[in-house]
Enzyme design. Structure first.
Site, PDB file in Angstrom:
ATOM      1  N   SER A 166       3.315  30.632 -27.730  1.00 52.97           N
ATOM      2  CA  SER A 166       3.610  30.242 -26.359  1.00 52.97           C
ATOM      3  C   SER A 166       5.101  30.124 -26.155  1.00 52.97           C
ATOM      4  CB  SER A 166       2.959  28.891 -26.080  1.00 52.97           C
ATOM      5  OG  SER A 166       3.678  27.886 -26.718  1.00 52.97           O
ATOM      6  N   THR A 175       2.692  31.592 -20.201  1.00 50.03           N
ATOM      7  CA  THR A 175       3.340  30.924 -19.076  1.00 50.03           C
ATOM      8  C   THR A 175       2.449  29.836 -18.534  1.00 50.03           C
ATOM      9  OG1 THR A 175       4.337  32.974 -18.405  1.00 50.03           O
ATOM     10  CG2 THR A 175       4.252  31.248 -16.752  1.00 50.03           C
ATOM     11  N   THR A 202       8.028  29.454 -19.678  1.00 49.21           N
ATOM     12  CA  THR A 202       7.486  30.600 -20.414  1.00 49.21           C
ATOM     13  C   THR A 202       8.474  31.132 -21.443  1.00 49.21           C
ATOM     14  OG1 THR A 202       6.431  32.763 -20.122  1.00 49.21           O
ATOM     15  CG2 THR A 202       8.394  32.355 -18.820  1.00 49.21           C
ATOM     16  N   ARG A 228      16.174  40.323 -20.566  1.00 51.07           N
ATOM     17  CA  ARG A 228      15.166  40.373 -19.495  1.00 51.07           C
ATOM     18  C   ARG A 228      14.803  38.946 -19.043  1.00 51.07           C
ATOM     19  NH1 ARG A 228       9.698  38.328 -18.535  1.00 51.07           N
ATOM     20  NH2 ARG A 228       8.604  39.851 -17.277  1.00 51.07           N
ATOM     21  N   ILE A 229      14.814  38.743 -17.746  1.00 53.84           N
ATOM     22  CA  ILE A 229      14.363  37.468 -17.184  1.00 53.84           C
ATOM     23  C   ILE A 229      13.199  37.785 -16.255  1.00 53.84           C
ATOM     24  CG2 ILE A 229      15.009  35.602 -15.599  1.00 53.84           C
ATOM     25  CD1 ILE A 229      17.860  35.845 -16.800  1.00 53.84           C
ATOM     26  N   GLY A 230      12.141  37.027 -16.373  1.00 57.61           N
ATOM     27  CA  GLY A 230      10.951  37.282 -15.564  1.00 57.61           C
ATOM     28  C   GLY A 230      10.997  36.537 -14.241  1.00 57.61           C
ATOM     29  N   THR A 275       1.680  33.900 -12.478  1.00 57.76           N
ATOM     30  CA  THR A 275       1.629  34.252 -13.894  1.00 57.76           C
ATOM     31  C   THR A 275       1.256  35.724 -14.001  1.00 57.76           C
ATOM     32  OG1 THR A 275       0.644  33.650 -16.035  1.00 57.76           O
ATOM     33  CG2 THR A 275      -0.784  33.478 -14.116  1.00 57.76           C
ATOM     34  N   GLY A 276       1.532  36.290 -15.159  1.00 52.77           N
ATOM     35  CA  GLY A 276       1.252  37.709 -15.350  1.00 52.77           C
ATOM     36  C   GLY A 276       2.539  38.504 -15.436  1.00 52.77           C
ATOM     37  N   GLY A 302       5.760  39.596 -14.688  1.00 57.96           N
ATOM     38  CA  GLY A 302       6.753  38.970 -13.824  1.00 57.96           C
ATOM     39  C   GLY A 302       7.447  39.929 -12.885  1.00 57.96           C
TER      40      GLY A 302
END
Ligand code: SD4
Length: 332
Positions: free
Chosen positions: A77, A186, A204, A214-216, A237-238, A240
């Site tokens: 996680s 997340t 997350t 990378r940033i979601g 969620t999912g 991003g």
């Protein structure tokens, strides 16, 4: 899609001024509750509920809830034991928000167990809303947070295995498939008080084996989370990128402001993604979870398999499967 009476009246009067001033004569009491994404949201809700029972604020509660999966080593996680980016660094994104415009976020933060708590300090101790990378790390150290090695031997082994093919393909609902190679956990957690006040948090480690930097959607206000007084709160969620493209949580909250119920607002945003992206999202998962300031809950996803946990004022928690474009049949 059904419009609530309040929304229909506001729009019938015409214009933003009418919408802003449209308030019911006597405000119905809100149903206090805590909701969060995925099955593991149940444990987070329990911690949030305990914090409220101990006299904590809604912000304290959502922070306490978010810290549960952050510290959970039994899954890959956010935080400890999270899967790293493709260069082997575990990088964390988190945001916390109340309904008075207070927001704090961190992105691409490394080596801290509780990014949500660092995000809260950004909110409370700086004039900014987000710190990233090295600056976020420096700030966390200045605030007294201590560093922890987050990459566990198990997560490192999974990363080394992944490097053999380096194939990047998100797996729908991996959040509920513990141990899957692209597991990512997340959590979005939202709380509503009996007075209709709202708060939310989202945290997350993002997509496993992502490109460095990378940033979601999760730490971005209006994407992974948005909270608005007297309207509602939404989290996502999912994948991003699909949420960020449409500022998903802001869209859900806007729809609730215009009068849609939480489930209709989530459904509308999911339909928009499906229409906009077509085949590009045929196997991708995105889920929205929303509450309004009356304490009504709704969720909707692209694919079946998205679940959410709801905890009521008595501390009872239920986990529910969200409706999706491909079933199960939606319920109100
Ligand atoms: C992201 N939306 O970084 C996050 C991932 C996620 O459950 O939600 N995982 O894209």
């Amino acid at each position: 899609m059904r419009m609530s009476r309040r929304g229909a009246i506001a729009i019938g009067l015409g214009g933003a001024a009418a919408i802003a001033s449209a308030k019911p004569a006597t405000r119905p009491k809100s149903r206090a509750l805590i909701v969060s994404t995925w099955d593991f949201g149940a444990a987070a809700n329990d911690a949030a509920y305990a914090r409220l029972q101990a006299g904590g604020s809604l912000l304290d509660a959502v922070e306490a809830g978010a810290k549960v999966p952050e510290a959970d080593p039994s899954n890959h996680s956010v935080g400890y034991s999270g899967y790293p980016d493709r260069e082997g660094h575990v990088t964390l994104d988190a945001i916390i928000m109340d309904d008075r415009g207070n927001v704090g976020a961190v992105a691409a933060l490394e080596d801290f167990m509780h990014p949500i708590s660092v995000a809260r300090r950004v909110m409370e101790k700086t004039p900014h809303t987000m710190l990233v990378g090295e600056g976020a790390r420096q700030f966390a150290l200045e605030q007294g947070f201590t560093t922890t090695r987050l990459l566990t031997p198990e997560a490192e082994a999974a990363w080394r295995e992944w490097l053999k093919t380096s194939e990047y393909k998100p797996v729908a609902n991996s959040e509920n498939l513990r141990g899957s190679a692209l597991d990512h956990d997340t959590i979005g957690i939202l709380a509503c008080g009996a007075d209709g006040r709202l708060a939310g948090a989202c945290t997350t480690s993002g997509m496993a084996f992502k490109l460095r930097g990378r940033i979601g959607d999760s730490p971005q206000s209006g994407c992974g989370l948005l909270v608005e007084a007297a309207v509602g709160a939404a989290t996502a969620t999912g994948v991003g990128e699909e949420v960020t493209r449409i500022a998903g949580s802001a869209r859900v909250v806007s729809s609730m402001r215009a009068g849609l119920s939480p489930i209709d607002a989530c459904h509308e945003a999911i339909l928009h993604i499906a229409k906009l992206r077509g085949d590009a999202v045929k196997d991708a998962q995105v889920g929205f979870l929303a509450i309004n300031s009356l304490g009504e809950v709704g969720a909707y996803a692209l694919q079946p398999g998205f679940t959410y946990a709801v905890t009521d004022t008595a501390g009872r928690t239920t986990v529910t499967a969200a409706a999706s474009l491909k079933g199960p049949v939606r319920t109100r």
